[in-house]
Scaffold this motif. Sequence first.
Motif, short mmCIF file in Angstrom:
data_model
loop_
_atom_site.label_atom_id
_atom_site.label_comp_id
_atom_site.label_asym_id
_atom_site.label_seq_id
_atom_site.Cartn_x
_atom_site.Cartn_y
_atom_site.Cartn_z
N TYR A 1 0.85 -1.19 0.00
CA TYR A 1 0.00 0.00 0.00
C TYR A 1 0.89 1.24 0.00
CZ TYR A 1 -3.36 -3.46 1.58
OH TYR A 1 -4.14 -4.57 1.67
N TYR B 247 7.56 3.90 0.47
CA TYR B 247 7.34 2.58 1.05
C TYR B 247 6.11 2.63 1.95
CZ TYR B 247 12.15 2.13 -0.45
OH TYR B 247 13.28 2.14 -1.20
N GLY B 248 5.09 1.89 1.58
CA GLY B 248 3.91 1.79 2.42
C GLY B 248 3.93 0.46 3.14
N ASP B 249 2.88 0.21 3.85
CA ASP B 249 2.76 -1.07 4.54
C ASP B 249 2.60 -2.19 3.51
OD1 ASP B 249 2.86 0.22 6.99
OD2 ASP B 249 0.68 0.45 7.10
N SER B 250 2.97 -3.41 3.91
CA SER B 250 2.76 -4.55 3.03
C SER B 250 2.41 -5.77 3.86
CB SER B 250 4.00 -4.83 2.17
OG SER B 250 5.07 -5.25 2.97
N ASP B 251 1.83 -6.77 3.20
CA ASP B 251 1.40 -7.98 3.88
C ASP B 251 1.60 -9.15 2.93
OD1 ASP B 251 0.34 -9.65 5.80
OD2 ASP B 251 -1.74 -9.10 5.42
N ASP C 15 -6.26 -8.91 2.57
CA ASP C 15 -5.32 -7.97 3.17
C ASP C 15 -6.01 -6.63 3.28
OD1 ASP C 15 -2.88 -9.61 3.17
OD2 ASP C 15 -3.02 -9.47 1.00
N ASP D 226 -5.34 -2.25 4.78
CA ASP D 226 -4.52 -1.23 5.42
C ASP D 226 -5.44 -0.08 5.82
OD1 ASP D 226 -1.82 -0.39 6.19
OD2 ASP D 226 -2.17 1.25 4.78
N TYR E 147 -6.17 3.38 6.24
CA TYR E 147 -5.67 4.71 5.88
C TYR E 147 -6.36 5.81 6.67
CZ TYR E 147 -9.83 5.22 2.91
OH TYR E 147 -11.11 5.31 2.44
N SER F 183 -3.80 6.08 9.96
CA SER F 183 -2.36 6.23 9.73
C SER F 183 -2.02 7.11 8.53
CB SER F 183 -1.71 4.86 9.57
OG SER F 183 -2.29 4.17 8.49
#
Length: 165
Positions: free
Chosen positions: A89, A105-109, A124, A126, A128, A131
């Motif tokens: 993301y 760089y965003g979050d990842s899963d 998955d 995120d 938003y 955060s």
Amino acid sequence: MHRTSLTRLDARLLAAAVLSGLFVTSVPAAYAAEQDWYSRSTPLTAVEDGEAQALAYGTSYTKDGYLKNHTYYRDPRAGGDAVYTETGYTYFAPDQDGGSSWSEYGDSDQSDRSSSGAWVDQYDKDDYSSSHSDADKGRVHSKVCEDQDWSPDACSRRPFFTFTL
């Protein structure tokens, strides 16, 4: 004479309809609230040495303050090295220079690993809304890979979809 003005009116109505149709179709599909990517019959594919290693397809969307990704993935060579999906993301938000930019760089899963030949479900998400509450847009990036012990993982390309938040 009456027939001519009716024809001109018809032409103007037709032109207006065409122009409004062009406007509607020119809106990028990537800014939709939901976007299907690939399909069961034409999945996103990780290839190595000309051979499919991992397959995936899914839907990315926004809902209730989250960017979400619903993925199906499978091993086309059941019982081989396990496969997995990775969702990332990124966000378009105000930066330190007073403008806006995409987060590098965003979050990842990553999903669980599976060597099943059957399609496996993966969700998955995120958040938003807390955060990245200052972001105008968000992107969902997806890829599928084969987990290899002794070499870099064989991964697909990494398509993404952009959503207005």
